[in-house]
Design a protein around this motif. Structure first.
Motif, PDB file in Angstrom:
ATOM      1  N   ASN A  11      10.994   8.984 -10.157  1.00  0.00           N
ATOM      2  CA  ASN A  11      10.729   7.557  -9.815  1.00  0.00           C
ATOM      3  C   ASN A  11       9.965   7.786  -7.982  1.00  0.00           C
ATOM      4  OD1 ASN A  11      10.318   4.354 -10.439  1.00  0.00           O
ATOM      5  ND2 ASN A  11      11.443   4.473  -8.304  1.00  0.00           N
ATOM      6  N   GLU A  12       8.422   7.611  -7.691  1.00  0.00           N
ATOM      7  CA  GLU A  12       7.568   7.654  -6.887  1.00  0.00           C
ATOM      8  C   GLU A  12       8.524   9.216  -6.354  1.00  0.00           C
ATOM      9  OE1 GLU A  12       9.009   4.077  -4.788  1.00  0.00           O
ATOM     10  OE2 GLU A  12       7.726   3.148  -6.450  1.00  0.00           O
ATOM     11  N   SER A  13       8.824  10.230  -6.624  1.00  0.00           N
ATOM     12  CA  SER A  13       9.248  11.364  -6.144  1.00  0.00           C
ATOM     13  C   SER A  13       8.646  12.124  -5.202  1.00  0.00           C
ATOM     14  CB  SER A  13      10.376  12.138  -7.223  1.00  0.00           C
ATOM     15  OG  SER A  13      11.244  11.959  -8.341  1.00  0.00           O
ATOM     16  N   LEU A  14       7.507  12.217  -5.820  1.00  0.00           N
ATOM     17  CA  LEU A  14       6.106  12.170  -4.562  1.00  0.00           C
ATOM     18  C   LEU A  14       6.557  11.698  -3.853  1.00  0.00           C
ATOM     19  CD1 LEU A  14       3.427  14.250  -7.502  1.00  0.00           C
ATOM     20  CD2 LEU A  14       5.808  15.326  -6.550  1.00  0.00           C
TER      21      LEU A  14
ATOM     22  N   THR B 184       5.966  10.559 -15.718  1.00  0.00           N
ATOM     23  CA  THR B 184       6.522  10.493 -14.429  1.00  0.00           C
ATOM     24  C   THR B 184       5.988   9.198 -13.725  1.00  0.00           C
ATOM     25  OG1 THR B 184       7.438  11.410 -12.533  1.00  0.00           O
ATOM     26  CG2 THR B 184       5.268  11.936 -13.358  1.00  0.00           C
ATOM     27  N   ALA B 185       6.751   8.661 -12.887  1.00  0.00           N
ATOM     28  CA  ALA B 185       6.121   7.508 -12.372  1.00  0.00           C
ATOM     29  C   ALA B 185       5.451   7.189 -10.774  1.00  0.00           C
ATOM     30  CB  ALA B 185       7.325   6.478 -12.353  1.00  0.00           C
ATOM     31  N   GLU B 186       4.596   7.367 -10.537  1.00  0.00           N
ATOM     32  CA  GLU B 186       3.857   7.096  -8.945  1.00  0.00           C
ATOM     33  C   GLU B 186       3.421   5.849  -8.850  1.00  0.00           C
ATOM     34  OE1 GLU B 186       5.157   9.156  -6.668  1.00  0.00           O
ATOM     35  OE2 GLU B 186       6.222  10.921  -7.619  1.00  0.00           O
ATOM     36  N   PRO B 187       3.189   5.622  -7.622  1.00  0.00           N
ATOM     37  CA  PRO B 187       1.736   4.822  -7.047  1.00  0.00           C
ATOM     38  C   PRO B 187       0.865   5.047  -7.579  1.00  0.00           C
ATOM     39  CG  PRO B 187       3.331   5.026  -5.388  1.00  0.00           C
ATOM     40  CD  PRO B 187       3.928   6.139  -6.526  1.00  0.00           C
ATOM     41  N   TRP B 188      -0.419   4.495  -7.835  1.00  0.00           N
ATOM     42  CA  TRP B 188      -1.548   4.544  -7.633  1.00  0.00           C
ATOM     43  C   TRP B 188      -2.364   5.468  -6.969  1.00  0.00           C
ATOM     44  CZ3 TRP B 188      -5.113   4.271  -4.829  1.00  0.00           C
ATOM     45  CH2 TRP B 188      -5.972   3.121  -3.339  1.00  0.00           C
TER      46      TRP B 188
ATOM     47  N   LYS C 284      -4.191  11.307  -6.366  1.00  0.00           N
ATOM     48  CA  LYS C 284      -4.324  12.550  -4.977  1.00  0.00           C
ATOM     49  C   LYS C 284      -4.104  13.810  -5.974  1.00  0.00           C
ATOM     50  CE  LYS C 284      -1.966  14.440  -1.200  1.00  0.00           C
ATOM     51  NZ  LYS C 284      -0.403  14.123  -0.104  1.00  0.00           N
ATOM     52  N   TYR C 285      -3.158  13.604  -7.101  1.00  0.00           N
ATOM     53  CA  TYR C 285      -2.694  15.363  -8.049  1.00  0.00           C
ATOM     54  C   TYR C 285      -2.587  14.996  -9.717  1.00  0.00           C
ATOM     55  CZ  TYR C 285       0.261  15.589  -4.068  1.00  0.00           C
ATOM     56  OH  TYR C 285       1.154  15.356  -3.041  1.00  0.00           O
ATOM     57  N   PRO C 286      -4.625  15.781  -9.771  1.00  0.00           N
ATOM     58  CA  PRO C 286      -4.487  15.116 -11.120  1.00  0.00           C
ATOM     59  C   PRO C 286      -3.803  16.131 -11.947  1.00  0.00           C
ATOM     60  CG  PRO C 286      -6.720  15.427  -9.642  1.00  0.00           C
ATOM     61  CD  PRO C 286      -5.615  15.651  -8.929  1.00  0.00           C
TER      62      PRO C 286
END
Length: 850
Positions: free
Chosen positions: A132-135, A162-166, A171-173
């Motif tokens: 969750n928002e690990s990156l 996985t869960a990340e902001p938009w 940024k990481y396709p």
């Protein structure tokens, strides 16, 4: 009285609390009548992220959610959180299971293995979210995250993501290529989007991702709005805004067939330590499991009522205390009625501000600025006043009104007769004799000396002076007034009635002053101009070398007499002081004599003479030296008298200072700006107490940190005043840097005494005349420190508050750091008072080196 005070205060404050609790404002918004697709659920106790719910507690939560949502989203499976899926399944709730990733790979492997076990054991787990928002937090690298995702996908048959902001997805396709579907967090509040535009923002980001990844299903894993906390740019957290956003989003999501999870199900107060107050207020239900708002009908805004109630109570507290103490002639009902009226006014004021915020008339930052407006106006006014004085001292081409002693004038036998008045009260005889000896040596042919001892009870004090005046000859006359009203002004008015008929000039000196032989011959010629009403020489002192305390005081006094008075003289606006002054007798008599209602009768007389169109002459040359206060208590008492007298004068003469009349603009400017720093001291104590109270409320999470930006002008003005003072001293005085620091400390040490004097002066009409004791001896250590006990108490409270704020809030919390810094800046005057009191208690030195 104390019982009535407590009773009135308690009753009024409880009534205020009841009214605020009962008052509700409501708005209408389109209803939502369906079932929510999903909500976030953490499984933690309300107040502690380390204390998980029991099975029964989780079941109660699932019972509350059943029928309201089809699924929940979790964030981890460690520490008993793996129980949630099975309990949710019993209530028919699907689970989007989360596996929490951290920088610790061993922990991550255990978390992943446990999550896979939960998936296999619970068919209601429909999707697995690894991280969750690990990156975003940089807990793992992109390659590590993809590896964890691939590991999970190989072992289970449900979709994995996985869960990340938009912006992380954009940024990481390659991350999108690795997952079965995209779980995105879109939280317009954190990006400062106002509530009115929040839904459009969510849809814009959703469509942006849909365009970037057309073959991926998009699950909005977090979307929501907080009900309380601080603004982020134009985004206001409030219950009404949360309800409006949630209802709007749910209706739109239904129409657009969106897959989503509302963040979050229940308020989680434990997040307060991570995200501030706002982190605890994202739930659709509060921490006790009660829905915060209905999905249909009107919406009541009540989340801020407690803060408003507390602020209104604080605003009313001091006026109520003052009123009840002062109005003892009213019975209990009368006191209660008017105290309730005070509280009602304060509550209406606070309520009006909150209503303006709710209607977006004001922003929270602007409200804080309004509350701090008084301080900012005073601070910036001081900045302009100090800057103007600095510019005049350093860069003025020449002085327009510069007066030199008349050294070449030899007074003829019929020179204008001067009557020198020496008022004294309970003064040491030997000290007064030195003053009389100096007067006897005056190089002037035509003068008399009137010694007026008023209200001294001890014959052993005044009778030696009576005998000594007789010994000095007919020029010296002594008067003992055993019971005489009016304090020093009363004694001086009596002296006027005893002044010789042929006197044209009246002089006044304090009983500790040893004048120079050329005092009169240096000053009297200026009375040849009929418009001159008084000629003033600076106060000076002869005991500065006794100890460090007196040396510090000496240079603090010098700043006023050799800088401030010189600049005031440029606009014929000096402060008359009751020693080393000569006054035209006719001007004194025709303007009403000495004001017995004012404890600073000298300054009041000077202003009255200016109001009558007279001029003054200020000679910046020492023509006499007196004695300074011997201890910190006497030093403070003297400044208290000066400040209290200034408040009296302003109350009596405000019309002439504010309106037309004969005062010039320059005179009005100097009399207002000259006393403005004392009003700043008065404001300082209010803001110090308010900061302490606010800090206590912060520690109990009842209020937010005020906007950080208000600290900038506070610190800037403080730095400027210190730099300006050093530059002024360097330009006009001969002291070194150590003495400049000493003068600054001595000046700041008086701030609290001045503040008390100004507040009392504004709300009382009279105070006893405070004699400044001379030759009284130094204070012992304990006595000296007790002289600063109020300052020491405020110092300790401010330091404790600063330390508590830093200890309580996260070290990286910028608001906490700035607030603590502001508290520490406010301690400086109190540090100065404690330091000066301690210096006063140092062992005596007969001579202090320069």
């Amino acid at each position: 009285m104390f019982r009535h005070l407590i009773s009135v205060t308690v009753l009024v404050f409880f009534a205020n609390f009841a009214v605020w609790a009962l008052v509700n404002q409501s708005v209408s918004e389109r209803a939502w009548g369906g079932i929510i697709n999903g909500v976030s659920y953490s499984g933690y106790q309300a107040g502690d992220s380390d204390n998980h719910l029991s099975d029964d507690d989780i079941d109660q939560d699932m019972k509350a959610l059943a029928g309201q949502t089809t699924s929940i989203r979790t964030y981890g499976v460690s520490d008993g959180l793996d129980r949630i899926a099975a309990i949710a399944g019993k209530r028919g709730i699907d689970v989007n299971l989360g596996a929490w990733l951290s920088p610790d790979d061993a922990h991550n492997q255990e978390e992943l293995a446990r999550s896979l076990s939960v998936v296999r054991a619970n068919p209601n787990v429909k999707r697995l979210i690894v991280g969750n928002e690990s990156l975003l937090r940089a807990d793992v690298t992109i390659d590590q995250l993809i590896d964890y995702i691939e590991t999970a996908k190989r072992q289970i048959g449900i979709p994995v993501t996985t869960a990340e902001p938009w912006h992380i997805w954009l940024k990481y396709p390659k991350l999108a290529d690795a997952v079965d579907f995209i779980t995105v967090h879109i939280l317009p509040y954190w990006e400062g989007v106002p509530r009115e535009g929040a839904l459009n923002y969510v849809m814009y980001r959703y469509r942006q991702l849909a365009t970037a990844f057309p073959n991926k299903h998009i699950y909005i894993g977090e979307v929501g709005w907080p009900s309380d906390g601080q603004w982020v740019k134009g985004a206001e957290p409030s219950l009404i805004n949360e309800a409006k956003f949630i209802r709007d989003f749910l209706n739109t999501a239904s129409a657009e067939r969106l897959d989503y999870s509302i963040v979050e199900s229940f308020d989680e107060p434990w997040k307060r330590s991570i995200e501030g107050t706002v982190g605890a207020h994202w739930g659709l239900w509060d921490a006790s499991g009660k829905p915060k708002f209905k999905m249909s009908g009107s919406i009541a805004e009540s989340s801020r009522w407690l803060q408003g109630c507390i602020i209104a109570s604080i605003l009313a507290l001091f006026p109520i205390q003052w009123f009840v103490r002062r109005k003892q002639y009213l019975n209990f009902k009368g006191q209660l009625f008017y105290a309730s009226l005070i509280q009602a006014v304060a509550s209406v004021f606070v309520w009006a501000i909150m209503a303006a915020v709710a209607e977006r008339i004001l922003s929270s930052n602007l409200v804080a600025w309004v509350l701090l407006l008084g301080a900012q106006v005073v601070l910036l006014s001081l900045l302009l006043v100090d800057g103007f004085e600095l510019a005049e001292v350093l860069w003025a081409r020449d002085r327009r009104r510069h007066f030199e002693p008349c050294k070449d004038w030899e007074p003829p036998p019929d020179a204008p007769k001067v009557s020198i008045h020496v008022p004294c009260y309970n003064e040491p005889p030997e000290m007064v004799k030195e003053t009389l000896d100096a007067l006897a040596k005056l190089d002037y042919p035509n003068f008399e000396v009137l010694v007026i001892d008023n209200n001294t009870k001890d014959d052993a004090v005044w009778k030696p002076l009576e005998a000594y005046c007789a010994q000095l000859g007919p020029r010296f006359r002594f008067f003992h007034l055993p019971k005489w009203p009016g304090y020093k002004a009363g004694a001086l008015n009596f002296a006027l009635t005893e002044t010789a008929k042929d006197v044209s000039i009246v002089g006044v000196i304090d009983s500790d002053y040893a004048v120079s032989p050329d005092w009169l011959k240096s000053t009297v010629p200026y009375f040849s101009k009929p418009e001159v009403a008084f000629v003033q020489a600076p106060q000076d002192y002869r005991d500065e070398a006794q100890n460090i305390f007196k040396r510090m005081c000496y240079w603090e006094y010098a700043g006023f007499f050799h800088i401030g008075m010189v600049q005031r003289n440029e606009r014929n606006a000096i402060i008359q002081h009751g020693t080393m002054t000569l006054i035209r007798k006719t001007a004194l008599q025709t303007t009403g004599g000495w004001a017995e209602w004012c404890i600073c009768e000298d300054a009041e007389l000077g202003l009255r003479l200016f109001e009558n169109g007279y001029e003054a002459v200020y000679m910046n040359y020492s023509l006499g030296k007196g004695l300074m206060p011997d201890n910190f208590s006497a030093y403070k008492s003297q400044r208290f008298r000066w400040a209290y007298g200034a408040a009296q004068i302003l109350k009596r003469h405000w019309r002439s200072l504010a309106e037309g009349g004969r005062l010039t603009r320059g005179q009005k400017y100097h009399f207002i700006s000259g006393w403005l720093p004392w009003f700043a001291d008065a404001a300082h104590i209010v803001f110090a107490v308010a900061a302490i109270l606010w800090s206590i409320l912060l520690l109990f999470k009842l209020v937010e940190f005020p906007p950080a930006v208000f600290l900038v002008p506070t610190l800037s003005v403080f730095v400027f005043k210190i730099v300006a003072a050093f530059m002024l001293y360097r330009a006009r005085l001969t002291c070194g840097w150590r003495d400049r620091i000493g003068a600054a400390v001595a000046g700041m040490a008086l701030s609290h005494a001045v503040a008390r004097a100004m507040w009392q002066g504004m709300f009382t009409s009279s105070k006893p005349f405070f004699r400044t004791p001379k030759c009284a001896g130094k204070a012992r250590a304990l006595q000296a420190l007790l002289m600063a006990w109020e300052e020491a108490l405020l110092l300790i409270l401010l330091i404790v508050c600063a330390a508590s704020v830093l200890w309580t809030f996260e070290p990286q919390n910028r608001n906490a750091d700035l607030w603590a810094g502001m508290l520490l800046v406010q301690t400086l005057p109190y540090w100065a008072a404690v330091i000066l009191a301690a210096v006063n208690a140092l062992p005596k030195k007969e001579k202090v080196p320069a």
